[in-house]
Motif scaffolding. Structure first.
Motif, short mmCIF file in Angstrom:
data_model
loop_
_atom_site.label_atom_id
_atom_site.label_comp_id
_atom_site.label_asym_id
_atom_site.label_seq_id
_atom_site.Cartn_x
_atom_site.Cartn_y
_atom_site.Cartn_z
N TYR A 269 -24.66 38.02 39.42
CA TYR A 269 -25.04 36.70 39.33
C TYR A 269 -25.26 36.61 38.20
O TYR A 269 -26.26 36.71 37.32
CB TYR A 269 -26.44 36.18 40.38
CG TYR A 269 -26.08 36.81 41.74
CD1 TYR A 269 -25.54 36.52 42.72
CD2 TYR A 269 -26.57 38.00 42.15
CE1 TYR A 269 -25.30 36.74 44.48
CE2 TYR A 269 -26.16 39.62 43.23
CZ TYR A 269 -25.95 38.17 44.62
OH TYR A 269 -25.60 38.83 45.48
N LEU A 270 -24.76 34.71 38.31
CA LEU A 270 -25.15 34.21 36.99
C LEU A 270 -26.37 33.21 37.30
O LEU A 270 -26.75 32.24 38.00
CB LEU A 270 -23.75 33.00 36.44
CG LEU A 270 -24.20 32.14 35.49
CD1 LEU A 270 -23.96 33.12 34.44
CD2 LEU A 270 -22.91 31.10 35.89
N HIS A 271 -27.38 33.62 35.60
CA HIS A 271 -28.55 32.49 35.77
C HIS A 271 -28.48 31.95 35.14
O HIS A 271 -27.39 31.40 34.36
CB HIS A 271 -28.98 33.47 33.96
CG HIS A 271 -30.65 33.21 34.37
ND1 HIS A 271 -30.80 31.86 34.08
CD2 HIS A 271 -32.16 34.09 34.29
CE1 HIS A 271 -32.91 32.07 34.27
NE2 HIS A 271 -33.08 32.67 34.72
N SER A 272 -28.80 30.37 36.05
CA SER A 272 -28.32 28.88 36.10
C SER A 272 -28.67 28.56 34.97
O SER A 272 -28.05 27.48 34.22
CB SER A 272 -29.40 28.10 36.91
OG SER A 272 -30.86 28.62 37.31
N LYS A 273 -29.69 29.00 33.89
CA LYS A 273 -29.92 28.37 32.54
C LYS A 273 -29.35 29.28 31.03
O LYS A 273 -28.98 28.16 30.86
CB LYS A 273 -31.97 28.29 31.94
CG LYS A 273 -32.91 27.92 33.64
CD LYS A 273 -34.03 27.21 33.14
CE LYS A 273 -34.88 26.70 34.77
NZ LYS A 273 -36.44 27.39 34.26
N HIS A 274 -29.21 30.00 31.29
CA HIS A 274 -29.25 31.57 30.22
C HIS A 274 -27.92 30.98 30.22
O HIS A 274 -26.91 32.04 29.75
CB HIS A 274 -30.17 31.93 30.36
CG HIS A 274 -31.46 32.05 30.00
ND1 HIS A 274 -32.00 30.99 28.62
CD2 HIS A 274 -32.43 31.79 30.69
CE1 HIS A 274 -32.65 30.86 29.14
NE2 HIS A 274 -33.87 31.25 29.69
N LEU A 275 -26.54 31.25 30.91
CA LEU A 275 -25.43 31.41 31.30
C LEU A 275 -25.03 33.21 31.36
O LEU A 275 -23.78 33.33 30.60
CB LEU A 275 -24.40 30.55 30.02
CG LEU A 275 -24.63 29.14 31.19
CD1 LEU A 275 -23.58 28.96 29.70
CD2 LEU A 275 -24.02 29.08 32.24
N PHE A 276 -26.45 34.19 31.67
CA PHE A 276 -25.79 35.26 31.69
C PHE A 276 -25.84 36.22 33.47
O PHE A 276 -26.86 35.50 33.56
CB PHE A 276 -26.32 36.53 30.59
CG PHE A 276 -28.04 36.13 30.52
CD1 PHE A 276 -28.75 37.16 31.62
CD2 PHE A 276 -28.59 35.08 29.06
CE1 PHE A 276 -29.73 36.51 31.11
CE2 PHE A 276 -29.93 35.02 29.75
CZ PHE A 276 -31.12 36.09 31.13
N CYS A 277 -25.39 36.89 32.99
CA CYS A 277 -25.07 38.02 34.53
C CYS A 277 -26.27 38.78 34.86
O CYS A 277 -27.09 39.71 33.96
CB CYS A 277 -23.57 38.34 34.68
SG CYS A 277 -22.50 37.58 34.83
N VAL A 278 -26.88 38.78 35.94
CA VAL A 278 -27.99 39.88 36.27
C VAL A 278 -28.18 40.03 37.20
O VAL A 278 -27.32 39.95 38.25
CB VAL A 278 -29.54 38.77 36.64
CG1 VAL A 278 -29.75 38.23 34.45
CG2 VAL A 278 -29.33 37.53 36.73
N THR A 279 -28.72 41.11 37.76
CA THR A 279 -28.55 41.74 38.86
C THR A 279 -28.93 41.06 40.08
O THR A 279 -28.72 40.76 41.57
CB THR A 279 -29.07 42.95 38.96
OG1 THR A 279 -28.42 43.82 37.94
CG2 THR A 279 -28.87 44.01 40.97
N PHE A 280 -30.20 40.15 40.00
CA PHE A 280 -30.39 39.59 41.03
C PHE A 280 -31.39 38.79 40.01
O PHE A 280 -31.68 38.68 38.78
CB PHE A 280 -31.98 40.46 41.94
CG PHE A 280 -32.85 40.90 41.11
CD1 PHE A 280 -34.07 40.11 40.86
CD2 PHE A 280 -33.22 41.95 39.87
CE1 PHE A 280 -35.49 40.40 40.48
CE2 PHE A 280 -34.27 42.62 39.55
CZ PHE A 280 -35.03 42.08 39.58
N VAL A 281 -31.72 37.28 41.24
CA VAL A 281 -32.47 36.05 39.87
C VAL A 281 -34.01 35.35 40.54
O VAL A 281 -34.09 36.39 40.78
CB VAL A 281 -31.20 34.93 40.49
CG1 VAL A 281 -32.42 33.60 40.08
CG2 VAL A 281 -29.83 34.72 40.35
N LYS A 282 -35.48 35.69 39.86
CA LYS A 282 -36.30 35.55 40.07
C LYS A 282 -36.14 33.83 39.91
O LYS A 282 -35.66 32.84 39.07
CB LYS A 282 -37.24 36.20 39.19
CG LYS A 282 -37.31 37.81 38.93
CD LYS A 282 -37.96 38.58 37.57
CE LYS A 282 -38.14 39.77 37.61
NZ LYS A 282 -39.00 40.46 36.65
#
Length: 283
Positions: A269-282
């Motif tokens: 998923y795309l991190h809304s602030k940093h524009l990198f992809c993560v497995t899940f968003v905290k």
């Protein structure tokens, strides 16, 4: 009878004990003791020897195994036609005769009725079923029965890509060889995202471009013309022609970095602030 010391009838075979120096004849179902008398065998024995529980033969329907008469033979033995529990083939727990095994001992694998410590080439170890399973015909060696379970390939389909073997590499891949000690394996490796066919993994090794892109004959780079967009996984270079590869986590991007993603490859998923992809968003 005169030869009997004690008896239970008038005949010579009716002795229950004999005078010293003479041998007693015990009826079937009895055995001669060390004292020279006849004693009844265990009820499971037809005949016995030495002690009452040491069976020599059994009644019909019973099988002799380890000196005992049994309805069923124990593990690693089978009921033979002579009424004796005979040994199964080596490393076999359940068998029908001395050649055919149905279940192998722990850590041994069944192949054509024989138990093996390891499977031969062209077979894989099916530990759940306790057997050697045959590889797909295109595989030289494999981890399972499917066409994409190959680890190496057969001579008739020598090129390996994502576990599947074929005669030629698929579109969008090229082949390279890896020379090992005893064999030369051929692997199909993915071309750059802009190439439909290529001679290597880099963007400037295209021999044919993805649909909508054109090949620069001088640089061998695939680029855009007119209103054409770069394909997924790439972004448009500053030269406004070349499509460059995104970071591996990005499905689309505006640059090569892992923090320049616009969308992500599943399941990231795309991190809304940093524009990198993560497995899940905290949160």
């Amino acid at each position: 009878d005169a030869g009997c010391k004690t008896c239970f009838g008038p005949q010579a075979q009716d002795c229950s004990s004999c005078f010293k120096g003479t041998n007693i004849y015990c009826h079937r179902g009895f055995f001669e003791t060390a004292e020279g008398s006849c004693e009844a065998c265990d009820s499971s024995c037809l005949t016995c020897d030495g002690i009452k529980s040491q069976c020599l033969s059994c009644d019909d329907g019973y099988y002799l195994g380890s000196g005992m008469c049994r309805l069923n033979c124990s593990l690693q033995t089978y009921p033979a036609d002579d009424g004796i529990c005979r040994r199964c083939p080596p490393h076999c727990d359940v068998c029908s005769d001395d050649r055919t095994c149905f279940k192998c001992s722990f850590l041994y694998l069944m192949l054509n009725g024989v138990c093996k410590a390891s499977c031969p080439v062209g077979y894989y170890e099916d530990m759940e079923e306790g057997r050697c399973g045959q590889c797909h015909p295109t595989c030289g060696s494999c981890s399972g029965p499917l066409a994409d379970d190959c680890e190496t390939c057969s001579p008739f389909s020598p090129k390996l890509y994502k576990g599947a073997c074929s005669k030629e590499c698929l579109a969008g891949t090229y082949y390279e060889t890896e020379i090992q000690m005893t064999q030369c394996d051929v692997f199909c490796t993915e071309c750059h995202q802009t190439c439909m066919s290529c001679s290597g993994p880099d963007a400037n090794q295209c021999t044919q471009c993805e649909k909508g892109l054109v090949l620069d004959p001088n640089t061998l780079l695939c680029g855009v013309t007119g209103d054409t967009d770069c394909p997924p996984g790439t972004y448009l270079h500053d030269d406004q022609f070349t499509c460059m590869g995104c970071h591996g986590h990005c499905y689309s991007c505006e640059g090569p970095g892992d923090d320049e993603c616009l969308t992500c490859v599943v399941p990231k998923y795309l991190h809304s602030k940093h524009l990198f992809c993560v497995t899940f968003v905290k949160n």
